[in-house]
Design an enzyme around this catalytic site. Sequence first.
Site, PDB file in Angstrom:
ATOM      1  N   ASP A  15     -47.096   4.282 -52.719  1.00 41.95           N
ATOM      2  CA  ASP A  15     -46.820   2.967 -52.891  1.00 41.95           C
ATOM      3  C   ASP A  15     -46.498   3.223 -54.590  1.00 41.95           C
ATOM      4  O   ASP A  15     -46.229   3.621 -55.482  1.00 41.95           O
ATOM      5  CB  ASP A  15     -48.234   2.622 -53.134  1.00 41.95           C
ATOM      6  N   GLY A  16     -45.236   1.985 -54.719  1.00 41.60           N
ATOM      7  CA  GLY A  16     -44.338   1.693 -56.587  1.00 41.60           C
ATOM      8  C   GLY A  16     -43.046   2.161 -55.807  1.00 41.60           C
ATOM      9  O   GLY A  16     -42.345   2.105 -56.913  1.00 41.60           O
ATOM     10  N   THR A  61     -48.686  -1.889 -40.319  1.00 46.19           N
ATOM     11  CA  THR A  61     -48.233  -2.420 -39.630  1.00 46.19           C
ATOM     12  C   THR A  61     -48.271  -3.970 -39.969  1.00 46.19           C
ATOM     13  O   THR A  61     -47.416  -4.842 -40.097  1.00 46.19           O
ATOM     14  CB  THR A  61     -49.430  -2.631 -38.436  1.00 46.19           C
ATOM     15  N   ASN A  63     -46.465  -4.129 -42.749  1.00 51.98           N
ATOM     16  CA  ASN A  63     -44.772  -3.986 -43.680  1.00 51.98           C
ATOM     17  C   ASN A  63     -43.741  -4.574 -43.252  1.00 51.98           C
ATOM     18  O   ASN A  63     -42.901  -4.800 -44.153  1.00 51.98           O
ATOM     19  CB  ASN A  63     -44.938  -2.742 -44.342  1.00 51.98           C
ATOM     20  N   ARG A 186     -53.878   7.249 -54.552  1.00 57.05           N
ATOM     21  CA  ARG A 186     -52.957   6.152 -54.676  1.00 57.05           C
ATOM     22  C   ARG A 186     -52.989   6.275 -55.341  1.00 57.05           C
ATOM     23  O   ARG A 186     -53.056   5.790 -56.662  1.00 57.05           O
ATOM     24  CB  ARG A 186     -53.574   4.862 -54.220  1.00 57.05           C
TER      25      ARG A 186
HETATM   26  C1  IPE Z   1     -49.569   0.133 -48.413  1.00 51.52           C
HETATM   27  O1  IPE Z   1     -48.522  -0.607 -49.759  1.00 51.52           O
HETATM   28  C2  IPE Z   1     -48.131   0.555 -47.590  1.00 51.52           C
HETATM   29  C3  IPE Z   1     -47.318   1.460 -47.936  1.00 51.52           C
HETATM   30  C4  IPE Z   1     -47.298   2.466 -47.637  1.00 51.52           C
HETATM   31  C5  IPE Z   1     -46.373   2.056 -46.739  1.00 51.52           C
HETATM   32  P1  IPE Z   1     -48.309  -1.647 -49.933  1.00 51.52           P
HETATM   33  O2  IPE Z   1     -47.299  -2.001 -50.672  1.00 51.52           O
HETATM   34  O3  IPE Z   1     -47.558  -2.352 -47.779  1.00 51.52           O
HETATM   35  O4  IPE Z   1     -49.852  -2.414 -50.032  1.00 51.52           O
HETATM   36  P2  IPE Z   1     -50.442  -3.448 -50.937  1.00 51.52           P
HETATM   37  O5  IPE Z   1     -49.625  -4.495 -49.726  1.00 51.52           O
HETATM   38  O6  IPE Z   1     -49.953  -3.689 -51.736  1.00 51.52           O
HETATM   39  O7  IPE Z   1     -51.863  -3.686 -50.030  1.00 51.52           O
HETATM   40  C1  IPE Z   2     -44.122   1.646 -50.598  1.00 50.24           C
HETATM   41  O1  IPE Z   2     -43.586   1.307 -51.962  1.00 50.24           O
HETATM   42  C2  IPE Z   2     -43.288   1.741 -49.929  1.00 50.24           C
HETATM   43  C3  IPE Z   2     -43.728   1.454 -48.550  1.00 50.24           C
HETATM   44  C4  IPE Z   2     -45.079  -0.111 -48.598  1.00 50.24           C
HETATM   45  C5  IPE Z   2     -42.889   1.018 -47.669  1.00 50.24           C
HETATM   46  P1  IPE Z   2     -43.983  -0.647 -51.983  1.00 50.24           P
HETATM   47  O2  IPE Z   2     -42.123  -0.920 -51.787  1.00 50.24           O
HETATM   48  O3  IPE Z   2     -44.588  -1.350 -51.441  1.00 50.24           O
HETATM   49  O4  IPE Z   2     -43.594  -0.886 -53.620  1.00 50.24           O
HETATM   50  P2  IPE Z   2     -44.640  -1.367 -55.060  1.00 50.24           P
HETATM   51  O5  IPE Z   2     -46.133  -1.854 -54.429  1.00 50.24           O
HETATM   52  O6  IPE Z   2     -43.676  -2.912 -54.206  1.00 50.24           O
HETATM   53  O7  IPE Z   2     -43.727  -1.344 -55.882  1.00 50.24           O
HETATM   54 MG    MG Z   3     -46.776  -1.643 -52.490  1.00 52.10          MG
END
Ligand code: IPE
Ligand code: IPE
Ligand code: MG
Length: 238
Positions: A15-16, A61, A63, A186
């Site tokens: 994430d991030g 699911t 995303n 995480r």
């Molecule tokens: C979790 O991250 C899913 C993945 C890293 C693939 P998200 O960015 O989708 O989670 P939330 O929305 O912050 O809970």
């Molecule tokens: C995780 O990074 C990748 C996916 C969920 C596909 P994010 O796209 O959620 O990144 P942030 O959380 O918006 O920074």
């Molecule tokens: Mg995220």
Amino acid sequence: MNNMVIPEHIAIIMDGNGRWAKKRGLERTEGHKVGAEVFRKICSYAREIGVKHITFYAFSTENWKRSKNEVDKIMELFRRYLDEMEERQGENEEAGYNVRFLGAKEGLPEDIVSMINVVESNSCDKDKMFVNIAVNYGGRDEIVHSVKKIAEKIKNGELSPEDITEDMISDGLYTAGQPDPDLIIRPSGEYRLSNFLIWQAAYAEFYYDDVLWPDFTPADLDRAIEAYNHRNRRFGAV
Ligand code: IPE
Ligand code: IPE
Ligand code: MG
């Protein structure tokens, strides 16, 4: 990593990426591109230090709620990775990667599903390291999927409801046959599971880190493993 117990199964919520890009004035998708490189690096580092099972959360699911542009670019990155896996099949075989995709294949573009099937069948007899990539994955969806298989058996008269066991539910999950995660990492400063391995995480140790995934390095993985080594896992006993 000398003298460290290496967790048998490490799971990582990548994430991030979006925030990493935003901080640099870039499109979110640029963060995904760098994140995909980091995934490759961490995967091979984990193999080097002897991790047996590793699971990466790549696309949930939920995303699909993101913009079409972002989703399309992420799918493009999967295509690139899958292409590369096929191209480097010899190398991967030598490395002994057993690659599996966790998640509902039905919801994915057809070409990606075919590529996934090739990569999975090319690597299914390897056992140096099991690499699970969670794509179109949701923990609740996975449990529903498993329960449906059990319901089907009951309908056919092969099973009675009172004989349902925890193992039967586990065996119907995408992770069937693999141990539960010992350590879930995480990055990005969020303290939640976001529907990741919710059944399998029953006794996992959690490690949170403020680093954004595109900045995540092998040293960050080492720190997570070191923290894990200071945990006292009791599994309900004393
Ligand atoms: C979790 O991250 C899913 C993945 C890293 C693939 P998200 O960015 O989708 O989670 P939330 O929305 O912050 O809970
Ligand atoms: C995780 O990074 C990748 C996916 C969920 C596909 P994010 O796209 O959620 O990144 P942030 O959380 O918006 O920074
Ligand atoms: Mg995220």
